[in-house]
Design a protein around this motif. Structure first.
Motif, PDB file in Angstrom:
ATOM      1  N   ASP A  27     -33.024  -2.799  13.322  1.00 46.53           N
ATOM      2  CA  ASP A  27     -33.394  -3.946  12.481  1.00 46.53           C
ATOM      3  C   ASP A  27     -33.911  -5.131  13.297  1.00 46.53           C
ATOM      4  O   ASP A  27     -34.953  -5.698  12.946  1.00 46.53           O
ATOM      5  CB  ASP A  27     -32.231  -4.374  11.586  1.00 46.53           C
ATOM      6  CG  ASP A  27     -32.020  -3.409  10.428  1.00 46.53           C
ATOM      7  OD1 ASP A  27     -32.991  -2.738  10.043  1.00 46.53           O
ATOM      8  OD2 ASP A  27     -30.898  -3.352   9.919  1.00 46.53           O
TER       9      ASP A  27
ATOM     10  N   ILE B 244     -37.772  -6.657  12.954  1.00 47.01           N
ATOM     11  CA  ILE B 244     -37.994  -8.058  12.602  1.00 47.01           C
ATOM     12  C   ILE B 244     -38.812  -8.770  13.676  1.00 47.01           C
ATOM     13  O   ILE B 244     -39.752  -9.497  13.372  1.00 47.01           O
ATOM     14  CB  ILE B 244     -36.644  -8.772  12.371  1.00 47.01           C
ATOM     15  CG1 ILE B 244     -35.981  -8.199  11.116  1.00 47.01           C
ATOM     16  CG2 ILE B 244     -36.825 -10.270  12.238  1.00 47.01           C
ATOM     17  CD1 ILE B 244     -34.543  -8.615  10.927  1.00 47.01           C
TER      18      ILE B 244
ATOM     19  N   ALA C 175     -41.637 -10.513  11.132  1.00 53.05           N
ATOM     20  CA  ALA C 175     -41.056 -10.785   9.814  1.00 53.05           C
ATOM     21  C   ALA C 175     -40.316 -12.121   9.823  1.00 53.05           C
ATOM     22  O   ALA C 175     -39.821 -12.569  10.847  1.00 53.05           O
ATOM     23  CB  ALA C 175     -40.097  -9.660   9.424  1.00 53.05           C
ATOM     24  N   SER C 176     -40.237 -12.709   8.640  1.00 50.76           N
ATOM     25  CA  SER C 176     -39.529 -13.984   8.527  1.00 50.76           C
ATOM     26  C   SER C 176     -38.036 -13.731   8.376  1.00 50.76           C
ATOM     27  O   SER C 176     -37.585 -12.600   8.238  1.00 50.76           O
ATOM     28  CB  SER C 176     -40.040 -14.749   7.311  1.00 50.76           C
ATOM     29  OG  SER C 176     -39.687 -14.068   6.126  1.00 50.76           O
TER      30      SER C 176
ATOM     31  N   ASN D  43     -36.374 -14.262   5.883  1.00 52.94           N
ATOM     32  CA  ASN D  43     -36.116 -13.717   4.549  1.00 52.94           C
ATOM     33  C   ASN D  43     -35.937 -12.206   4.582  1.00 52.94           C
ATOM     34  O   ASN D  43     -35.289 -11.631   3.719  1.00 52.94           O
ATOM     35  CB  ASN D  43     -37.251 -14.069   3.584  1.00 52.94           C
ATOM     36  CG  ASN D  43     -37.283 -15.539   3.282  1.00 52.94           C
ATOM     37  OD1 ASN D  43     -36.256 -16.215   3.330  1.00 52.94           O
ATOM     38  ND2 ASN D  43     -38.462 -16.055   2.997  1.00 52.94           N
ATOM     39  N   PHE D  44     -36.511 -11.550   5.590  1.00 49.11           N
ATOM     40  CA  PHE D  44     -36.378 -10.098   5.724  1.00 49.11           C
ATOM     41  C   PHE D  44     -34.919  -9.710   5.966  1.00 49.11           C
ATOM     42  O   PHE D  44     -34.490  -8.623   5.573  1.00 49.11           O
ATOM     43  CB  PHE D  44     -37.253  -9.584   6.868  1.00 49.11           C
ATOM     44  CG  PHE D  44     -37.268  -8.084   6.982  1.00 49.11           C
ATOM     45  CD1 PHE D  44     -38.081  -7.334   6.150  1.00 49.11           C
ATOM     46  CD2 PHE D  44     -36.481  -7.429   7.904  1.00 49.11           C
ATOM     47  CE1 PHE D  44     -38.106  -5.955   6.245  1.00 49.11           C
ATOM     48  CE2 PHE D  44     -36.495  -6.053   8.012  1.00 49.11           C
ATOM     49  CZ  PHE D  44     -37.321  -5.310   7.179  1.00 49.11           C
TER      50      PHE D  44
ATOM     51  N   ASN E 203     -33.406  -9.936   2.326  1.00 50.34           N
ATOM     52  CA  ASN E 203     -33.943  -8.877   1.480  1.00 50.34           C
ATOM     53  C   ASN E 203     -34.965  -8.103   2.284  1.00 50.34           C
ATOM     54  O   ASN E 203     -35.964  -8.680   2.674  1.00 50.34           O
ATOM     55  CB  ASN E 203     -34.595  -9.478   0.236  1.00 50.34           C
ATOM     56  CG  ASN E 203     -34.987  -8.445  -0.767  1.00 50.34           C
ATOM     57  OD1 ASN E 203     -34.410  -7.379  -0.823  1.00 50.34           O
ATOM     58  ND2 ASN E 203     -35.989  -8.767  -1.568  1.00 50.34           N
TER      59      ASN E 203
END
Length: 71
Positions: free
Chosen positions: A25, A29, A34-35, A37-38, A41
């Protein structure tokens, strides 16, 4: 990136919830840009749904009890 994976695995070991694929993960990210928020969700919401389903499914029978202990 190595710090993110290392921290994720260290926290999983401390909580006795080690799941090596979850170490990916932080890599997804960071490399995907990714922000934050990832993390909420789909990562956190997916984990919460899995725990709720496990609680319901494993406690339907009187002979099974999930979870045996909580950290």
């Amino acid at each position: 990136m190595s710090l993110g994976v290392g921290l994720a695995i260290a926290i999983m070991q401390l909580t006795k919830t080690t799941h090596p694929p979850a170490g990916a993960d932080p890599l997804v990210i960071i490399t995907g840009g990714a922000s934050w928020n990832f993390i909420i969700n789909p990562v956190l919401s997916g984990a919460v749904v899995l725990v709720i389903v496990a609680l319901i499914f494993n406690n339907l029978s009187k002979t099974r009890k999930y979870s045996k202990f909580w950290v």
